[in-house]
Design an enzyme around this catalytic site. Structure first.
Site, short mmCIF file in Angstrom:
data_model
loop_
_atom_site.label_atom_id
_atom_site.label_comp_id
_atom_site.label_asym_id
_atom_site.label_seq_id
_atom_site.Cartn_x
_atom_site.Cartn_y
_atom_site.Cartn_z
N THR A 30 12.71 -5.42 -2.96
CA THR A 30 13.74 -5.80 -3.93
C THR A 30 15.02 -6.15 -3.17
O THR A 30 16.08 -5.64 -3.45
CB THR A 30 13.92 -4.68 -4.97
N HIS A 31 14.85 -6.96 -2.13
CA HIS A 31 16.00 -7.42 -1.36
C HIS A 31 16.19 -8.91 -1.62
O HIS A 31 16.04 -9.72 -0.73
CB HIS A 31 15.81 -7.14 0.13
#
Lengths: 438, 588
Positions: free
Chosen positions: B516-517
């Site tokens: 989730t970057h």
């Protein structure tokens, strides 16, 4: 129950004997204690600060209610007493009170209409407060508080406690003479004594009660003063014994506990949470130091020393820690439940973590004679008040849903005998009673 | 028709890390601050309490703390030619939901960027020549240097309470830390966490090969800690429920453990939950915002006027709001003009699993940030000219959890069900470890965000469209890491080894979880023609709008983004306090 019967008997007897006196002797208001100029005007914030010292909010502000509008239930051994509206609303609050009438309440526990207050209102302690503080409080409640029009529940105790005239007799017997007399050559100790004994009304919970339910001493010259009491079934621990927390803790740790509700050893629970939340966190640094100095001065020990930073070597584990560290599946239910539910925060050595997770080894809540507090925390959890110094309202979750009465009893029994703790077991019936009551 | 709410000085969209930090900083200026959070309120107790939160099915598999696509999603395509389709099931990335945002469910890897990463284009051009940059690669300098940001990284690390071992203090290399890191002004606030056996085995092997292992900088407390706001952390107990879970133990740094209770004490702060901002409203001349319009849980639309608007939602939502509100010219991949939506980037990761019949790893003892790392193949350690790619990775090993559903690593060839699966699970559970690479991802002309022409959300607004694919440069980078990791793994003599790295031709797949970057889309820079935000995270076009978060990254770092996001938040907050508030205007 026996004690209660005794008290009832005694009260009734005293009542009968004193009926004539009550009928004929007029109620006398205690006069001002100390000289204050007629045109005295409290400094900015002085009244509010006196209110913080006296912790009026703890009782007179209901949970989620408007400030000082009353309606908080105070559980007494005689039934529920409902706190009153002390906002300056003229009809439902104290807006119509003169200074003398206000003082009469604080010093003598007598309302404007002449009715006696139950001593849940700590006039036993407030009657020692200075005239300057009384004036400051009066000014605050008349001018610094929003009037709230709100009728609160009337206190309706069962006979004979609904006979408020009986309190008058109790006052004759139970009340010490008014006014605070400095006893020390040290102004810090005098200030500490003043706060603790008068507005702070620490003795209201922390002093044992006499057979007629008066505080067993209201100042440091009495042996009984702050030797431990009880509130709503919780222990209000001894503050003076050589093994009591304020005497074992260092001065800075005691101060941190008072100001923030937590320190490297413990965390505040129960009614004391309100004291930290509404009163102690607002104390000035100097006043906190004074309270700490005074409490240590009247203790039996020498006062705790500052802890030295831990050396690299870990001490050899005691028997409890060794048992828990073994993680032996055949261990008894109590320690096993501890590992499964408590050890993650409080650790196998029962030492917790500084300022965050309280120590259970040597914790007065764990080892108290009254187990209500311990069981309440296990069953329902506990949340720290958010304070200026430590804003985090850290909370322990309740385990009541997860653990049966038998399990809570086994866990509590284990805790009370673990590490250096040496308190007696807790049975299942006691847990059941506390669960239904909570 | 929206009703009008009483005006506030500041409205903040989203109450996660950056929202709570900005609220704290701006409340200290005496401003009336309102934060609008579209999710639920969340607190350690009751929302993360033991034992309920340690529920892998509810939170790990069914994403209890994540956004629901039915409430909020986007469309995805890989090339300009494809038709984007809605991301209907969470997979590749997991935006958080509610107060605390993704700050509650991260693992807590907290890094600072390298000096070179913040001036990447200049660094590449100076060191290797501009001609090594592929034609379609749109990497940029950030417009702010490491030295300028250092005090703000330090500030965030103290607030978040990071445990770690410094490797470079004011230029002096410290034994045991990362010798390649940018110079720090001081040590970490807390000593590093203890390490699990896999991490120590990896560190030993790496050391023997001449590498420089160090403990991962962790937002998992190694001891009791009090931060500058007086907020407290308790020591992490390695419970193994970190990523995707709220911390049950007050041990993981989050807005809840590090900021919110202190913030809530401020009388000039207020917040509303279940309040979703639909649009930033602009003045007729488009040069300032007048406030935001949000919708309540009951469906009522409210206009909230404010002098200052802080976008502090997740990266994707910040960009979506800017596109919907007309803040900045939308980026056009055909011409390369426009800025809003430009330079979306992700993260290029790979890994090798190692199976050991005779070693018990006890994987249920884990912490989100547990692990040992080497930075010997970091961005500033690689000759891009020689290796034929731009980028780098850190390489690490450490157990975060041993959860039974998702952490059942099995040797290659094992059936995924039935007796053979059961047998293998029995045999191999707790007998494996992995070594992973966590790498940079460059930005390209055709990796970007815009409004979808077809799909709309439940409020009738166009969904945002993501166009993203893996590129040869980044695949070469991850393949390079494979050639470095496998020899380390082999030196440890596992019984079985299995590698997983993207290889040539790999296309982006939104189904398996990757990271989730998500970064970029409203990038910071020095030129309004090529960036949406100036160096203070201020919109070039609408000067009273500041945009927080990884939205500002021109391309992705090789590191996890939170340390950079936190540092930038304090940097921007400082500029607002010292420079903007006394004289509101474009700061550059």
């Amino acid at each position: 129950m026996k004690t209660l019967l005794k008290i009832i008997g005694l009260l009734v007897l005293l009542g009968l004997v004193a009926v004539a006196a009550i009928a004929f002797v007029p109620i006398r208001a205690t006069p001002p204690q100390g000289q204050v100029a007629a045109d005295f005007k409290p400094a900015e914030g002085q009244g509010e600060y006196a209110m913080r010292l006296a912790d009026c909010a703890a009782c007179h502000t209901a949970e989620g209610g408007k400030p000082f509008a009353g309606g908080r239930p105070i559980e007494s051994p005689f039934g529920t007493i409902w706190s009153t509206n002390i906002t300056p609303d003229p009809e439902t609050g104290i807006g119509g009170y003169t200074l003398d009438e206000f003082r009469h309440v604080l010093y003598d526990g007598v309302r404007r209409d002449g009715a006696h207050l139950y001593p849940a209102m700590p006039y036993e302690n407030y009657r020692m407060a200075s005239e300057e503080d009384v004036r400051a409080l009066y000014d605050y409640f008349m001018n610094g508080v929003e009037p709230v029009k709100s009728e609160v529940k009337k206190t309706a105790l069962d006979f004979p406690f609904n006979q408020r005239w009986g309190i008058r007799v109790w006052d004759w017997v139970g009340l010490a003479s008014p006014g605070f007399k400095p006893r020390y050559n040290n102004p810090v100790l005098n200030r500490g004594a003043y706060i603790v004994e008068t507005l702070g009304h620490c003795g209201a919970c922390h002093s044992p009660r006499t057979p007629i339910f008066a505080q067993d001493g209201t100042d440091g010259t009495s042996d009984g003063f702050l030797r431990g009491g009880e509130i709503a079934g919780w222990s209000a621990p001894d503050l003076r014994g050589a093994k009591s927390a304020p005497q074992l803790w260092s001065a800075s740790q005691l101060k941190a506990y008072l100001a923030s509700g937590r320190n490297n050893h413990s965390a505040v629970t129960g009614e004391m949470s309100l004291v930290v939340q509404d009163s102690l966190q607002y104390l000035t640094n100097e006043d906190l130091d004074a309270v700490v100095a005074y409490l240590r001065h009247i203790g039996d020990g020498d006062g705790g020393k500052e802890e030295l930073p831990a050396s690299g070597e870990k001490p050899a584990p005691d028997a409890t820690t060794a048992l828990l560290n073994s993680a032996d599946p055949s261990m008894d239910l109590g320690p096993r439940l501890y590992l499964d539910n408590c050890g993650a925060c409080h650790f196998t050595n029962g030492k917790g973590a500084d300022g965050v997770f309280p120590e259970l080894d040597g914790n007065s809540l764990v080892t108290a004679d009254q187990v209500t507090g311990l069981l309440h925390v296990i069953l329902n959890g506990s949340r720290l008040p958010s304070t200026r110094e430590r804003p985090a309202d850290l909370a322990m979750p309740g385990f009541g849903k997860r653990l049966s009465d038998e399990e809570v009893a086994a866990l509590a029994t284990f805790l009370r005998g673990a590490w250096s703790n040496k308190a007696g077991p807790v049975d299942t019936a006691t847990v059941a009673a506390n669960r239904s009551g909570s | 028709m929206a009703t009008n709410a009483p005006k506030k000085d500041v409205v903040i969209v989203g109450l996660g890390w950056t929202g709570s930090i900005l609220a704290m900083e701006l409340c200290e200026e005496g401003l009336e601050v309102l934060a609008l959070e579209r999710g639920d309120d969340r607190d350690t107790v009751p929302d993360f309490k033991y034992p309920e939160v340690a529920d892998e099915l509810k939170y790990g598999v069914r994403y209890g703390f994540m956004q629901k696509p039915r409430n909020s999603t986007l469309t995805v395509r890989r090339t300009l030619e494809e038709t984007a389709l809605p991301y209907r099931m969470l997979g590749s990335f997991l935006p958080g939901d509610g107060v605390g945002g993704a700050g509650i469910h991260w693992n807590g890897h907290n890094w600072r960027p390298m000096v070179e990463e913040l001036r990447l284009r200049s660094y590449v051009e100076e060191s290797f020549g501009a001609d090594i940059i592929p034609e379609d690669m749109t990497i940029q300098d950030w417009g702010v240097d490491y030295d300028e940001l250092e005090p703000y990284f330090d500030r965030f690390e103290k607030v978040a309470g990071i445990a770690g071992q410094a490797g470079n203090i004011n230029g002096k290399i410290v034994e045991g830390g990362n010798p390649f890191e940018a110079p720090r002004s001081g040590d970490f606030p807390m000593p590093p966490l203890p390490q699990t056996v896999d991490a120590m085995m990896f560190a030993d092997a790496a050391r023997k090969m001449g590498y420089h292992p160090f403990p991962r900088p962790a937002a998992n407390a190694s001891q009791a800690y009090t931060n500058p706001y007086g907020m407290q952390l308790g020591p992490c107990n390695f419970c193994g429920f970190c990523e995707r879970f709220g911390c049950l133990n007050y041990s993981k740094s989050s807005p809840q453990t590090c900021v919110l209770a202190a913030l809530k004490r401020k009388s000039n702060f207020s917040y509303k939950v279940n309040s979703e901002v639909l649009k930033v409203e602009l003045a007729p001349d488009g040069k300032t915002a007048t406030g935001v319009t949000y919708v309540t849980a009951e469906g009522e639309e409210v206009f909230q006027p404010a002098d200052l608007v802080i976008l502090a939602a997740y990266q994707l939502h910040n960009v979506h709001l800017m596109l919907l509100s007309g803040i900045g010219q939308p980026y056009d991949p055909a011409t390369g003009e426009g800025v809003t939506g430009k330079n979306y980037a992700y993260q290029m990761n790979g890994g090798t699993s190692l199976f050991f019949k005779d070693i018990e790893f006890n994987p249920f003892v884990g912490a989100g940030s547990n692990g040992m790392v080497i930075d010997d193949f970091a961005i500033n350690q690689i000759d891009f000219g020689k290796e034929g790619f731009i980028g780098g990775s850190y390489i690490s090993s450490g157990t975060t959890n041993g959860q039974p559903i998702r952490s059942m690593r099995l040797p290659p060839g094992t059936p995924s069900w039935g007796t053979a699966w059961k047998q293998a699970t029995k045999e191999w559970y707790g007998h494996s470890m992995s070594i992973g690479s966590h790498g940079s991802n460059m930005a390209y002309r055709d990796t970007y965000l815009d409004l979808d022409p077809t799909y709309k959300d439940r409020h009738g607004r166009p969904l945002m469209r993501m166009t993203f694919n893996w590129k040869p440069n980044d695949i070469r980078m991850t393949q390079f890491m494979k050639t470095k990791i496998e020899p380390i793994a082999e030196s440890m003599s596992p019984d079985i080894m299995q590698s997983s790295y993207k290889s040539e031709g790999a296309m982006y797949d939104v189904r398996p979880y990757q990271t989730t970057h998500n970064v970029g889309g409203a990038i910071m820079g020095t030129d309004p023609k090529t960036s949406a935000l100036n160096r203070y995270l201020q919109s070039w076009d609408v000067h009273n709008v500041f945009v927080m978060g990884a939205t500002a990254f021109p391309q992705n770092l090789q590191y996890n983004p939170t340390g950079m996001v936190g540092g930038l938040a304090y940097w921007s907050a400082n500029a607002i306090r010292k420079d903007y508030l006394p004289n509101p205007r474009p700061l550059v």
